[in-house]
Design a protein around this motif. Sequence first.
Motif, PDB file in Angstrom:
ATOM      1  N   ASN A  95       0.797  -1.276   0.050  1.00 47.81           N
ATOM      2  CA  ASN A  95       0.035   0.088   0.012  1.00 47.81           C
ATOM      3  C   ASN A  95       1.021   1.184  -0.084  1.00 47.81           C
ATOM      4  OD1 ASN A  95      -2.207  -1.671  -0.163  1.00 47.81           O
ATOM      5  ND2 ASN A  95      -2.527  -1.596   2.145  1.00 47.81           N
ATOM      6  N   SER A  96       1.930   1.307   0.681  1.00 45.90           N
ATOM      7  CA  SER A  96       2.735   2.588   0.881  1.00 45.90           C
ATOM      8  C   SER A  96       3.400   2.540  -0.542  1.00 45.90           C
ATOM      9  CB  SER A  96       3.712   2.299   1.760  1.00 45.90           C
ATOM     10  OG  SER A  96       4.831   1.412   1.682  1.00 45.90           O
ATOM     11  N   ARG A  99       0.802   4.235  -2.698  1.00 46.63           N
ATOM     12  CA  ARG A  99       0.717   5.492  -2.527  1.00 46.63           C
ATOM     13  C   ARG A  99       1.944   6.661  -2.831  1.00 46.63           C
ATOM     14  NH1 ARG A  99      -1.134   3.763   2.397  1.00 46.63           N
ATOM     15  NH2 ARG A  99       1.026   4.108   3.531  1.00 46.63           N
ATOM     16  N   ASN A 100       2.855   6.088  -2.715  1.00 45.15           N
ATOM     17  CA  ASN A 100       4.131   6.909  -3.165  1.00 45.15           C
ATOM     18  C   ASN A 100       4.015   7.150  -4.680  1.00 45.15           C
ATOM     19  OD1 ASN A 100       5.104   7.156  -0.610  1.00 45.15           O
ATOM     20  ND2 ASN A 100       6.413   5.569  -0.908  1.00 45.15           N
ATOM     21  N   GLN A 103       1.568   9.586  -5.815  1.00 43.62           N
ATOM     22  CA  GLN A 103       2.119  10.876  -5.339  1.00 43.62           C
ATOM     23  C   GLN A 103       2.965  11.302  -6.528  1.00 43.62           C
ATOM     24  OE1 GLN A 103       3.213  10.401  -1.376  1.00 43.62           O
ATOM     25  NE2 GLN A 103       1.314  10.533  -0.511  1.00 43.62           N
TER      26      GLN A 103
END
Length: 107
Positions: A95-96, A99-100, A103
Amino acid sequence: MRDRLADELLTPPSLADLATDLGLSRYQLLRAFRTIMGLPPYAWLAQHRVTRARGLLESGHRPAEAAALVGFADQAHLTRWFRRVLGVTPAAYRNSIQRNSVQDVRR
């Protein structure tokens, strides 16, 4: 020995087989591996599997898929080792990463 373990992630050879192939006792093999690699063979193999699973998660695989592809018994087994080695669960890591990347696209 390290290369053989890495190449045979899904069905790693036993310590007895590795020792026989190298002309060592199991105990000599364990001591030598630990001295050189800093970990016993099973711990090294688990960490190597986590590293490979991490790459699969980064390329979009789900944790259960990654677990099967690198030789963990199931997702829970991957999760235990992943958390031990990296401090987060595979799902949280994936998930991180997602997300990154979202972004980065927005910038």
